[in-house]
Scaffold this motif. Structure first.
Motif, PDB file in Angstrom:
ATOM      1  N   TYR A   3     -18.983 -22.315 -31.372  1.00 55.38           N
ATOM      2  CA  TYR A   3     -18.179 -23.090 -30.423  1.00 55.38           C
ATOM      3  C   TYR A   3     -19.074 -24.028 -29.606  1.00 55.38           C
ATOM      4  O   TYR A   3     -18.734 -25.181 -29.373  1.00 55.38           O
ATOM      5  N   THR A  51     -15.377 -19.845 -37.152  1.00 50.72           N
ATOM      6  CA  THR A  51     -14.391 -20.916 -36.998  1.00 50.72           C
ATOM      7  C   THR A  51     -12.974 -20.367 -37.144  1.00 50.72           C
ATOM      8  O   THR A  51     -12.062 -20.813 -36.457  1.00 50.72           O
ATOM      9  N   LEU A  54     -12.289 -18.691 -33.810  1.00 51.10           N
ATOM     10  CA  LEU A  54     -12.094 -19.719 -32.784  1.00 51.10           C
ATOM     11  C   LEU A  54     -10.727 -20.386 -32.932  1.00 51.10           C
ATOM     12  O   LEU A  54     -10.064 -20.707 -31.945  1.00 51.10           O
ATOM     13  N   VAL A 107     -11.528 -29.791 -30.735  1.00 51.88           N
ATOM     14  CA  VAL A 107     -12.245 -28.804 -29.931  1.00 51.88           C
ATOM     15  C   VAL A 107     -11.668 -28.823 -28.519  1.00 51.88           C
ATOM     16  O   VAL A 107     -11.619 -29.881 -27.882  1.00 51.88           O
TER      17      VAL A 107
END
Length: 156
Positions: A3, A51, A54, A107
């Motif tokens: 991240y 990922t 996340l 993001v």
């Protein structure tokens, strides 16, 4: 770590593109997630799991930009960042097939309850880069890191 690398890439792109970051909550950019192991030092599997986690948490969202369609029992993708790419098959013959040229990553830069990162597909431009051509010309992040010792800037 993953991240942090993606957020750093987003802030770097904001700075390079002379954009304002003060009110930016989510930033979307085009990249190749194969770069994450190079930047983080983690394995490809660890980066993929990270990922996925996340994305489950809503901190990132990733997509090829392609929409799946079902035609005659065969799943195909329409639109997005898919380009014809040549591979060698098991017999050593060249075979051209559609391959994902990269990934759009959103993001979340300012996490807050109830807010999740989203790539809004209808707002994406056509494939911004032909990454296959970049690779053939030797313009890859790995080569850039090796030659310049520079930081990772996806989409630059």
């Amino acid at each position: 770590m993953v991240y942090r690398a993606l957020a750093q890439a987003a802030y770097t792109l904001i700075q390079v593109r002379a954009q304002q970051h003060a009110h930016t909550t989510t930033y979307t950019f085009f990249t190749v997630l194969d770069l994450l192991p190079v930047v983080t030092g983690l394995s490809s599997d660890q980066c993929e799991r990270a990922t996925r986690r996340l994305q489950d948490l809503g901190l990132i969202h990733k997509t090829s930009g392609a929409l799946p369609t079902q035609t005659g029992g065969k799943r195909q993708y329409r639109g997005g960042t898919w380009v014809p790419t040549t591979f060698l098959n098991a017999e050593g013959q060249k075979v051209t097939t559609q391959a994902c040229a990269g990934t759009w990553v959103a993001v979340l830069l300012r996490p807050a309850p109830g807010i999740t990162a989203r790539v809004i597909s209808h707002e994406l431009p056509p494939c911004p880069r032909d990454l296959t051509t970049d690779r053939k010309k030797g313009r890859t992040a790995w080569q850039r890191l090796q030659s310049e010792g520079s930081s990772w800037i996806p989409g630059s």
